[in-house]
Design an enzyme around this catalytic site. Structure first.
Site, PDB file in Angstrom:
ATOM      1  N   GLU A 272      -6.020   4.638   6.337  1.00 49.65           N
ATOM      2  CA  GLU A 272      -5.692   4.335   4.908  1.00 49.65           C
ATOM      3  C   GLU A 272      -5.931   5.379   4.004  1.00 49.65           C
ATOM      4  OE1 GLU A 272      -6.261   0.566   2.973  1.00 49.65           O
ATOM      5  OE2 GLU A 272      -4.550  -0.369   3.755  1.00 49.65           O
TER       6      GLU A 272
ATOM      7  N   SER B  18     -11.587   0.202   3.192  1.00 48.92           N
ATOM      8  CA  SER B  18     -10.778  -0.124   4.591  1.00 48.92           C
ATOM      9  C   SER B  18     -10.249   1.089   4.947  1.00 48.92           C
ATOM     10  CB  SER B  18      -9.499  -1.271   4.141  1.00 48.92           C
ATOM     11  OG  SER B  18      -9.842  -2.514   3.587  1.00 48.92           O
TER      12      SER B  18
ATOM     13  N   ARG C 208       0.831  -1.236  -0.216  1.00 50.80           N
ATOM     14  CA  ARG C 208       0.114   0.012  -0.041  1.00 50.80           C
ATOM     15  C   ARG C 208       0.968   1.282   0.006  1.00 50.80           C
ATOM     16  NH1 ARG C 208      -2.489  -3.499  -1.058  1.00 50.80           N
ATOM     17  NH2 ARG C 208      -4.326  -4.239  -0.363  1.00 50.80           N
TER      18      ARG C 208
HETATM   19  C1  LIG Z   1     -15.626   0.408  -1.537  1.00 55.09           C
HETATM   20  C2  LIG Z   1     -14.020   0.589  -1.550  1.00 55.09           C
HETATM   21  C3  LIG Z   1     -13.107  -0.567  -1.710  1.00 55.09           C
HETATM   22  C4  LIG Z   1     -11.658  -0.296  -1.904  1.00 55.09           C
HETATM   23  N1  LIG Z   1     -11.079  -1.274  -1.918  1.00 55.09           N
HETATM   24  C5  LIG Z   1      -9.754  -1.166  -2.233  1.00 55.09           C
HETATM   25  C6  LIG Z   1      -8.965  -2.468  -2.321  1.00 55.09           C
HETATM   26  O1  LIG Z   1      -9.394  -3.575  -2.338  1.00 55.09           O
HETATM   27  N2  LIG Z   1      -7.552  -2.350  -2.503  1.00 55.09           N
HETATM   28  C7  LIG Z   1      -6.956  -1.086  -2.625  1.00 55.09           C
HETATM   29  O2  LIG Z   1      -5.873  -0.804  -2.848  1.00 55.09           O
HETATM   30  N3  LIG Z   1      -7.804   0.131  -2.553  1.00 55.09           N
HETATM   31  C8  LIG Z   1      -9.249   0.059  -2.287  1.00 55.09           C
HETATM   32  N4  LIG Z   1      -9.998   1.214  -2.193  1.00 55.09           N
HETATM   33  C9  LIG Z   1      -9.355   2.396  -2.206  1.00 55.09           C
HETATM   34  C10 LIG Z   1      -9.324   3.048  -3.494  1.00 55.09           C
HETATM   35  O3  LIG Z   1     -10.462   2.806  -4.502  1.00 55.09           O
HETATM   36  C11 LIG Z   1      -8.098   3.092  -4.471  1.00 55.09           C
HETATM   37  O4  LIG Z   1      -7.138   3.603  -3.593  1.00 55.09           O
HETATM   38  C12 LIG Z   1      -8.090   3.963  -5.900  1.00 55.09           C
HETATM   39  O5  LIG Z   1      -7.001   3.700  -6.479  1.00 55.09           O
HETATM   40  C13 LIG Z   1      -8.347   5.245  -5.806  1.00 55.09           C
HETATM   41  O6  LIG Z   1      -8.811   5.701  -7.217  1.00 55.09           O
HETATM   42  P1  LIG Z   1      -9.234   7.312  -7.093  1.00 55.09           P
HETATM   43  O7  LIG Z   1      -9.422   7.461  -8.787  1.00 55.09           O
HETATM   44  O8  LIG Z   1     -10.445   7.437  -6.517  1.00 55.09           O
HETATM   45  O9  LIG Z   1      -8.223   8.099  -6.373  1.00 55.09           O
HETATM   46  P2  LIG Z   1      -8.470   9.508  -5.593  1.00 55.09           P
HETATM   47  O10 LIG Z   1      -9.174   8.953  -4.281  1.00 55.09           O
HETATM   48  O11 LIG Z   1      -9.092  10.627  -6.206  1.00 55.09           O
HETATM   49  O12 LIG Z   1      -7.050   9.964  -4.835  1.00 55.09           O
HETATM   50  C14 LIG Z   1      -6.191   8.960  -4.091  1.00 55.09           C
HETATM   51  C15 LIG Z   1      -4.521   9.802  -4.047  1.00 55.09           C
HETATM   52  O13 LIG Z   1      -4.150   9.485  -5.454  1.00 55.09           O
HETATM   53  C16 LIG Z   1      -3.925  10.691  -5.875  1.00 55.09           C
HETATM   54  N5  LIG Z   1      -4.228  10.772  -7.270  1.00 55.09           N
HETATM   55  C17 LIG Z   1      -5.261  10.156  -8.108  1.00 55.09           C
HETATM   56  N6  LIG Z   1      -5.194  10.412  -9.553  1.00 55.09           N
HETATM   57  C18 LIG Z   1      -3.892  10.782  -9.562  1.00 55.09           C
HETATM   58  C19 LIG Z   1      -3.093  11.141 -10.615  1.00 55.09           C
HETATM   59  N7  LIG Z   1      -3.673  10.641 -12.089  1.00 55.09           N
HETATM   60  N8  LIG Z   1      -1.953  11.502 -10.666  1.00 55.09           N
HETATM   61  C20 LIG Z   1      -1.235  11.857  -9.269  1.00 55.09           C
HETATM   62  N9  LIG Z   1      -2.074  11.432  -8.235  1.00 55.09           N
HETATM   63  C21 LIG Z   1      -3.257  11.064  -8.473  1.00 55.09           C
HETATM   64  C22 LIG Z   1      -4.737  11.874  -5.033  1.00 55.09           C
HETATM   65  O14 LIG Z   1      -4.051  13.165  -5.188  1.00 55.09           O
HETATM   66  C23 LIG Z   1      -4.838  11.297  -3.854  1.00 55.09           C
HETATM   67  O15 LIG Z   1      -3.517  11.359  -3.179  1.00 55.09           O
HETATM   68  C24 LIG Z   1     -11.549   0.810  -2.028  1.00 55.09           C
HETATM   69  C25 LIG Z   1     -12.207   2.249  -1.872  1.00 55.09           C
HETATM   70  C26 LIG Z   1     -13.612   1.894  -1.474  1.00 55.09           C
HETATM   71  C27 LIG Z   1     -14.431   3.186  -1.500  1.00 55.09           C
END
Ligand SMILES: Cc1cc2nc3c(=O)[nH]c(=O)nc-3n(C[C@H](O)[C@H](O)[C@H](O)COP(=O)(O)OP(=O)(O)OC[C@H]3O[C@@H](n4cnc5c(N)ncnc54)[C@H](O)[C@@H]3O)c2cc1C
Length: 345
Positions: free
Chosen positions: A339, A242, A168
């Protein structure tokens, strides 16, 4: 060419699956490298800080909001190249919906990211915390990342093994947090069937469904079934997946806990011991809790998932978090780590 629109005073609640937080002073959606360049020039001209996000499924916004330009990445693209027979390179735009990409690769019979099915968010966020689940994480398949480096002010290509990937974590959520704006990611996938050993919950599903021949599609189907039964849909229930990482503790502390709780679930990690945070939270009295004081709760099928039932501020969420972390620390002497990122930093 139409210029992208800069919006003012945008609620951050709609940019976090937890549905909390203040406002961004400015926000824009970028769909190309050209629009990203425009956004960065605008921010410089107007002396505004910038922050790039995807869909906010791993973000908790502070109530104070973000005093700058929020850049929402919606850069699309899906190019599949067969390097050698059965060996593929998939280059995807950072703004692509992650699960749609997984579904397309699985439909093509490709293996490598199918266990990461149904994870919300965008492609560009997957390297940030080295997204992982059910035995796969993206460090296993990412070959290169294309990103705009806000320190050097130029585009760079970062190789997978230079990303500092670990559980992570990566350089992108470590010391260089916020430096790189990721515009595309390339994954190395194979036309092959995923091989055993499978993650225990997945193996259990295969046993229960008498699955013999495991294809990428069947593994995806299993993961979707397991996740759907355990986790809330973030489009319906406000949550961030999580909320805490699984803590790693010393063998001595583990022995002390085991004396009182002989059945404590655990895994050895080199010389240390990893405990499931969900178990600790349940033991501390937070299984299926609905806290009227803060409007927050824990998900009935998974205590590790905090859900926003009626909270309107991040302060309420943090107060509920403190109730849990205080209870776990008081009972076990373990400090749980959050997280999802609290932003702005
Ligand atoms: C129901 C649920 C289940 C989940 N299950 C998992 C799981 O099983 N495993 C897991 O690892 N995670 C899980 N997550 C967490 C999440 O889905 C991941 O971390 C996902 O990759 C976040 O994507 P996002 O586009 O929403 O990023 P955001 O939440 O918009 O951003 C997250 C971070 O990444 C940065 N960021 C985003 N896009 C970019 C980019 N293009 N360039 C630079 N920085 C960027 C943002 O600034 C921020 O710091 C879960 C979340 C939920 C709500």
């Amino acid at each position: 060419m139409a210029s992208m629109e800069i919006l003012e005073n945008i609620s951050l609640k709609q940019h976090s699956t937890m549905g909390l937080g203040g406002s961004a002073r400015f926000a824009c959606t970028v769909t190309s490298r050209g629009e990203l360049a425009e956004a960065l020039i605008w921010a410089k001209d107007h002396q505004q800080a910038t922050l790039m996000i995807g869909t906010g499924s791993n973000i908790i916004w502070r109530d104070e909001g973000f005093d700058g330009l929020l850049i929402i990445n919606a850069i699309l693209g899906y190019e599949l190249l067969e390097q050698d027979p059965g060996n593929f390179y998939l280059r995807t735009g950072a703004g692509e919906n992650w699960d749609n990409v997984v579904a397309r690769t699985v439909a093509d019979g490709l293996s490598g990211i199918e266990a990461l099915s149904l994870i919300p968010g965008t492609v560009g966020a997957t390297p940030i915390q080295n997204v992982g689940a059910y035995g796969q994480d993206v460090s296993q398949t990412i070959t290169t990342i294309e990103a705009y480096d806000t320190v050097l002010n130029e585009y760079v290509i970062i190789r997978g093994f230079d990303c500092g990937f670990s559980y992570r974590t990566s350089r992108f959520n470590g010391v260089e947090q916020g430096r790189f704006y990721i515009t595309a990611v390339t994954y190395n996938l194979r036309r092959a069937n995923p091989e055993a050993p499978y993650y225990p919950a997945v193996q259990k599903y295969f046993d229960e469904h008498s699955v013999q021949n495991v294809t990428p599609a069947i593994l995806r189907e299993a993961v979707i079934a397991i996740r759907t039964a355990k986790l809330p849909d973030s489009k319906i229930v406000h949550n961030s997946g999580s909320f805490f990482g699984n803590p790693i503790i010393t063998q001595q502390l583990f022995k002390d806990i085991q004396l009182l709780y002989p059945d404590v679930p655990h895994w050895m990690v080199e010389d240390s011991v990893k405990l499931p945070a969900a178990w600790l939270i349940e033991q501390a009295g937070f299984k299926d809790v609905h806290d009227a004081e803060t409007g927050m709760g824990t998900w009935s099928n998974q205590a590790l998932v905090l859900v926003n039932e009626s909270a309107t501020t991040t302060a309420q969420l943090l107060a509920f978090k403190l109730k849990i972390t205080d209870a776990v620390t008081g009972k076990f002497g373990i400090e749980l780590q959050q997280e999802p990122e609290l932003l702005p930093r």
